[in-house]
Design a protein around this motif. Structure first.
Motif, PDB file in Angstrom:
ATOM      1  N   LEU A 147       0.822  -1.222   0.000  1.00 50.47           N
ATOM      2  CA  LEU A 147       0.000   0.000   0.000  1.00 50.47           C
ATOM      3  C   LEU A 147       0.855   1.272   0.000  1.00 50.47           C
ATOM      4  O   LEU A 147       0.308   2.378   0.015  1.00 50.47           O
ATOM      5  CB  LEU A 147      -0.906   0.017   1.232  1.00 50.47           C
ATOM      6  CG  LEU A 147      -1.950  -1.113   1.316  1.00 50.47           C
ATOM      7  CD1 LEU A 147      -2.686  -1.055   2.644  1.00 50.47           C
ATOM      8  CD2 LEU A 147      -2.948  -1.024   0.158  1.00 50.47           C
ATOM      9  N   GLY A 148       2.163   1.093  -0.003  1.00 52.44           N
ATOM     10  CA  GLY A 148       3.057   2.252   0.014  1.00 52.44           C
ATOM     11  C   GLY A 148       3.157   2.902   1.384  1.00 52.44           C
ATOM     12  O   GLY A 148       3.460   4.101   1.486  1.00 52.44           O
ATOM     13  N   LEU A 149       2.903   2.107   2.411  1.00 47.15           N
ATOM     14  CA  LEU A 149       2.966   2.612   3.789  1.00 47.15           C
ATOM     15  C   LEU A 149       4.022   1.853   4.568  1.00 47.15           C
ATOM     16  O   LEU A 149       4.359   0.716   4.231  1.00 47.15           O
ATOM     17  CB  LEU A 149       1.612   2.436   4.492  1.00 47.15           C
ATOM     18  CG  LEU A 149       0.401   3.137   3.884  1.00 47.15           C
ATOM     19  CD1 LEU A 149      -0.869   2.672   4.587  1.00 47.15           C
ATOM     20  CD2 LEU A 149       0.533   4.643   3.974  1.00 47.15           C
ATOM     21  N   THR A 150       4.527   2.499   5.607  1.00 45.51           N
ATOM     22  CA  THR A 150       5.383   1.775   6.530  1.00 45.51           C
ATOM     23  C   THR A 150       4.503   1.032   7.522  1.00 45.51           C
ATOM     24  O   THR A 150       3.309   1.342   7.676  1.00 45.51           O
ATOM     25  CB  THR A 150       6.319   2.730   7.297  1.00 45.51           C
ATOM     26  OG1 THR A 150       5.524   3.573   8.136  1.00 45.51           O
ATOM     27  CG2 THR A 150       7.143   3.584   6.339  1.00 45.51           C
ATOM     28  N   LYS A 151       5.083   0.056   8.188  1.00 42.78           N
ATOM     29  CA  LYS A 151       4.339  -0.691   9.201  1.00 42.78           C
ATOM     30  C   LYS A 151       3.863   0.240  10.314  1.00 42.78           C
ATOM     31  O   LYS A 151       2.741   0.101  10.825  1.00 42.78           O
ATOM     32  CB  LYS A 151       5.229  -1.799   9.750  1.00 42.78           C
ATOM     33  CG  LYS A 151       4.543  -2.698  10.767  1.00 42.78           C
ATOM     34  CD  LYS A 151       5.428  -3.866  11.169  1.00 42.78           C
ATOM     35  CE  LYS A 151       6.647  -3.371  11.940  1.00 42.78           C
ATOM     36  NZ  LYS A 151       7.434  -4.520  12.486  1.00 42.78           N
ATOM     37  N   GLU A 152       4.711   1.212  10.670  1.00 45.01           N
ATOM     38  CA  GLU A 152       4.361   2.150  11.748  1.00 45.01           C
ATOM     39  C   GLU A 152       3.189   3.038  11.338  1.00 45.01           C
ATOM     40  O   GLU A 152       2.292   3.329  12.145  1.00 45.01           O
ATOM     41  CB  GLU A 152       5.572   3.006  12.109  1.00 45.01           C
ATOM     42  CG  GLU A 152       6.680   2.277  12.834  1.00 45.01           C
ATOM     43  CD  GLU A 152       7.494   1.377  11.902  1.00 45.01           C
ATOM     44  OE1 GLU A 152       7.393   1.577  10.667  1.00 45.01           O
ATOM     45  OE2 GLU A 152       8.213   0.498  12.403  1.00 45.01           O
ATOM     46  N   GLU A 153       3.199   3.501  10.077  1.00 40.13           N
ATOM     47  CA  GLU A 153       2.114   4.361   9.594  1.00 40.13           C
ATOM     48  C   GLU A 153       0.781   3.623   9.588  1.00 40.13           C
ATOM     49  O   GLU A 153      -0.249   4.165   9.999  1.00 40.13           O
ATOM     50  CB  GLU A 153       2.434   4.867   8.194  1.00 40.13           C
ATOM     51  CG  GLU A 153       3.555   5.900   8.156  1.00 40.13           C
ATOM     52  CD  GLU A 153       3.973   6.252   6.753  1.00 40.13           C
ATOM     53  OE1 GLU A 153       4.565   7.345   6.560  1.00 40.13           O
ATOM     54  OE2 GLU A 153       3.724   5.455   5.830  1.00 40.13           O
ATOM     55  N   MET A 154       0.778   2.368   9.118  1.00 43.19           N
ATOM     56  CA  MET A 154      -0.472   1.615   9.079  1.00 43.19           C
ATOM     57  C   MET A 154      -0.944   1.272  10.485  1.00 43.19           C
ATOM     58  O   MET A 154      -2.146   1.290  10.772  1.00 43.19           O
ATOM     59  CB  MET A 154      -0.310   0.352   8.241  1.00 43.19           C
ATOM     60  CG  MET A 154      -1.644  -0.294   7.870  1.00 43.19           C
ATOM     61  SD  MET A 154      -1.569  -1.383   6.429  1.00 43.19           S
ATOM     62  CE  MET A 154      -0.744  -2.810   7.146  1.00 43.19           C
ATOM     63  N   ASN A 155      -0.014   0.992  11.370  1.00 45.53           N
ATOM     64  CA  ASN A 155      -0.384   0.726  12.762  1.00 45.53           C
ATOM     65  C   ASN A 155      -1.014   1.951  13.412  1.00 45.53           C
ATOM     66  O   ASN A 155      -1.963   1.836  14.199  1.00 45.53           O
ATOM     67  CB  ASN A 155       0.844   0.280  13.554  1.00 45.53           C
ATOM     68  CG  ASN A 155       0.885  -1.211  13.789  1.00 45.53           C
ATOM     69  OD1 ASN A 155      -0.153  -1.846  13.921  1.00 45.53           O
ATOM     70  ND2 ASN A 155       2.085  -1.781  13.845  1.00 45.53           N
ATOM     71  N   ALA A 156      -0.456   3.149  13.115  1.00 39.55           N
ATOM     72  CA  ALA A 156      -0.988   4.388  13.684  1.00 39.55           C
ATOM     73  C   ALA A 156      -2.423   4.625  13.216  1.00 39.55           C
ATOM     74  O   ALA A 156      -3.283   5.048  14.002  1.00 39.55           O
ATOM     75  CB  ALA A 156      -0.102   5.562  13.295  1.00 39.55           C
ATOM     76  N   THR A 157      -2.707   4.322  11.946  1.00 43.09           N
ATOM     77  CA  THR A 157      -4.060   4.488  11.423  1.00 43.09           C
ATOM     78  C   THR A 157      -5.029   3.524  12.095  1.00 43.09           C
ATOM     79  O   THR A 157      -6.148   3.902  12.483  1.00 43.09           O
ATOM     80  CB  THR A 157      -4.073   4.261   9.906  1.00 43.09           C
ATOM     81  OG1 THR A 157      -3.219   5.217   9.272  1.00 43.09           O
ATOM     82  CG2 THR A 157      -5.483   4.402   9.339  1.00 43.09           C
ATOM     83  N   ILE A 158      -4.600   2.288  12.246  1.00 40.27           N
ATOM     84  CA  ILE A 158      -5.449   1.281  12.895  1.00 40.27           C
ATOM     85  C   ILE A 158      -5.719   1.659  14.348  1.00 40.27           C
ATOM     86  O   ILE A 158      -6.855   1.539  14.846  1.00 40.27           O
ATOM     87  CB  ILE A 158      -4.778  -0.110  12.815  1.00 40.27           C
ATOM     88  CG1 ILE A 158      -4.711  -0.570  11.356  1.00 40.27           C
ATOM     89  CG2 ILE A 158      -5.516  -1.124  13.659  1.00 40.27           C
ATOM     90  CD1 ILE A 158      -3.864  -1.808  11.142  1.00 40.27           C
ATOM     91  N   LYS A 159      -4.699   2.134  15.041  1.00 43.97           N
ATOM     92  CA  LYS A 159      -4.857   2.534  16.442  1.00 43.97           C
ATOM     93  C   LYS A 159      -5.815   3.709  16.561  1.00 43.97           C
ATOM     94  O   LYS A 159      -6.659   3.739  17.476  1.00 43.97           O
ATOM     95  CB  LYS A 159      -3.499   2.888  17.035  1.00 43.97           C
ATOM     96  CG  LYS A 159      -3.548   3.220  18.518  1.00 43.97           C
ATOM     97  CD  LYS A 159      -2.152   3.495  19.067  1.00 43.97           C
ATOM     98  CE  LYS A 159      -2.202   3.803  20.558  1.00 43.97           C
ATOM     99  NZ  LYS A 159      -0.845   4.092  21.090  1.00 43.97           N
ATOM    100  N   ALA A 160      -5.708   4.684  15.664  1.00 46.99           N
ATOM    101  CA  ALA A 160      -6.609   5.833  15.697  1.00 46.99           C
ATOM    102  C   ALA A 160      -8.044   5.395  15.456  1.00 46.99           C
ATOM    103  O   ALA A 160      -8.981   5.895  16.097  1.00 46.99           O
ATOM    104  CB  ALA A 160      -6.178   6.858  14.650  1.00 46.99           C
ATOM    105  N   GLY A 161      -8.231   4.446  14.541  1.00 48.46           N
ATOM    106  CA  GLY A 161      -9.573   3.936  14.277  1.00 48.46           C
ATOM    107  C   GLY A 161     -10.163   3.231  15.483  1.00 48.46           C
ATOM    108  O   GLY A 161     -11.352   3.394  15.810  1.00 48.46           O
TER     109      GLY A 161
END
Length: 360
Positions: A147-161
């Motif tokens: 998806l063109g994301l880092t693992k940290e970036e995707m984790n941050a989005t999931i956590k915010a959700g």
């Protein structure tokens, strides 16, 4: 304004000036609104179980996060009043509540649209993404890379959700509904969350357990939110009153006029009392003063009589001396000496008489 704040609150003029300057710098408040700020502080201090100094101290702690999520100055003061009214110290509660506000902001701003986009791209639910992150880091990283994301970036989005879902659940709202409320009225969303925390006990849940599940594990933060949750409508009322007092901009002036009128009355009463005491003292001392003046007058009269007698004696003695002296000169048949100087000697004898009279 600073002088009026010093006269109407437990803030000194110097404390008010420095506190308001810092608050204005952080919140972007115009210095033209200093009187509105003062009125809001006085009104809140008069109507809640806190002091103006405590409100201002707490408001400074909340000002950064409050301004960041879009609270007005009156709303920041309202939240500060509620926090200090339930016995929370600024050093503890200010930073703790600021963390809660920032967490809500991140959840509302990045936990909805971005999560929906992530779900659409992966075909996975938020819960499935959470499980993948926890149980299969290799596949999770591969998915993020695709998806063109880092693992940290995707984790941050999931956590915010996930946090957004928690906030909405506590506020008894759908996720979309809570996000829309936050975007349109951040203070209302924050108040809905606090009211929801207060209702958890009625639903058979523990407020502390709910906060623990949301990741609010810090003791100070849990204590702050729990106290607010148990305070009923205190937060809602204080925030509304803070905005109202800010808009009316009259509480400080009214309070100052009362204080100044009271001070003037006290000064007038003090002057009247001083006059009464002076009259009483005068009446007590007057008989003694009159006796003293009578004695002084008698003594002066005696001195004047004595002086007159002394002057008469001296005058007669000097006249006799002068006359006798001149006659002796004449009898000695010294007319060349006596005649020219007789008049001069008589004048000098007059001076001698006057001098002796003065000394007498």
């Amino acid at each position: 304004t600073m002088v009026m704040l010093g006269d109407t609150t437990n803030l000194s003029s110097e404390e008010a000036a420095s506190s308001i300057a810092r608050f204005a710098n952080v919140t972007g408040m115009s210095l033209k609104d200093v009187d509105k700020l003062g009125s809001a502080i006085v009104d809140l201090g008069n109507n809640y179980a806190t002091s103006e100094a405590d409100i201002m101290s707490m408001a400074q702690r909340l000002s950064g996060a409050g301004a960041q999520i879009g609270l007005s100055q009156g709303e920041i003061l309202g939240f500060a009043t509620a926090l200090s009214s339930v016995g929370i110290e600024a050093e503890m509660g200010g930073s703790a509540f600021s963390k809660a506000m920032i967490k809500m902001q991140v959840a509302a701003e990045t936990g909805y649209d971005q999560v929906i986009d992530l779900q659409n791209k992966t075909g996975m639910s938020l819960r499935e993404l959470q499980l993948l992150s926890s149980n299969n880091s290799k596949d999770f990283k591969a998915l993020a890379d695709s998806l063109g994301l880092t693992k940290e970036e995707m984790n941050a989005t999931i956590k915010a959700g996930a946090n957004l879902q928690d906030f909405a659940e506590v506020a008894n709202m759908e996720t979309k509904e809570f996000v829309e409320l936050y975007r349109n009225d951040a203070p209302a969303a924050l108040q809905a969350f606090i009211r929801g925390l207060g209702d958890t006990e009625g639903h058979g849940e523990s407020t502390i357990a709910m906060l623990q599940e949301m990741g609010f594990t810090e003791v100070r933060l849990r204590d702050t939110l729990t106290r607010l949750a148990n305070s009923g409508d205190l937060v809602t009322d204080a925030v509304a009153r803070g905005n109202q007092a800010w808009g009316e901009n009259s509480a400080m002036t009214v309070e100052a006029e009362k204080r100044y009128a009271t001070m003037a009355a006290k000064i007038s009463q003090l002057k009247a009392r001083i006059t009464e005491v002076a009259v009483e003292i005068g009446e007590m001392l007057m008989p003694y003063l009159e006796k003293g003046m009578s004695k002084i007058e008698v003594r002066n009269e005696n001195q004047r009589t004595s002086f007159g007698k002394s002057y008469s004696v001296c005058n007669h003695a000097c006249a006799s001396f002068s006359s006798g002296f001149i006659q002796r000169l004449v009898q000695r048949d010294e007319p060349n000496f006596a005649a020219p100087h007789a008049e001069h000697l008589l004048r000098q004898s007059g001076v001698v008489v006057s001098a002796m009279a003065f000394l007498a």
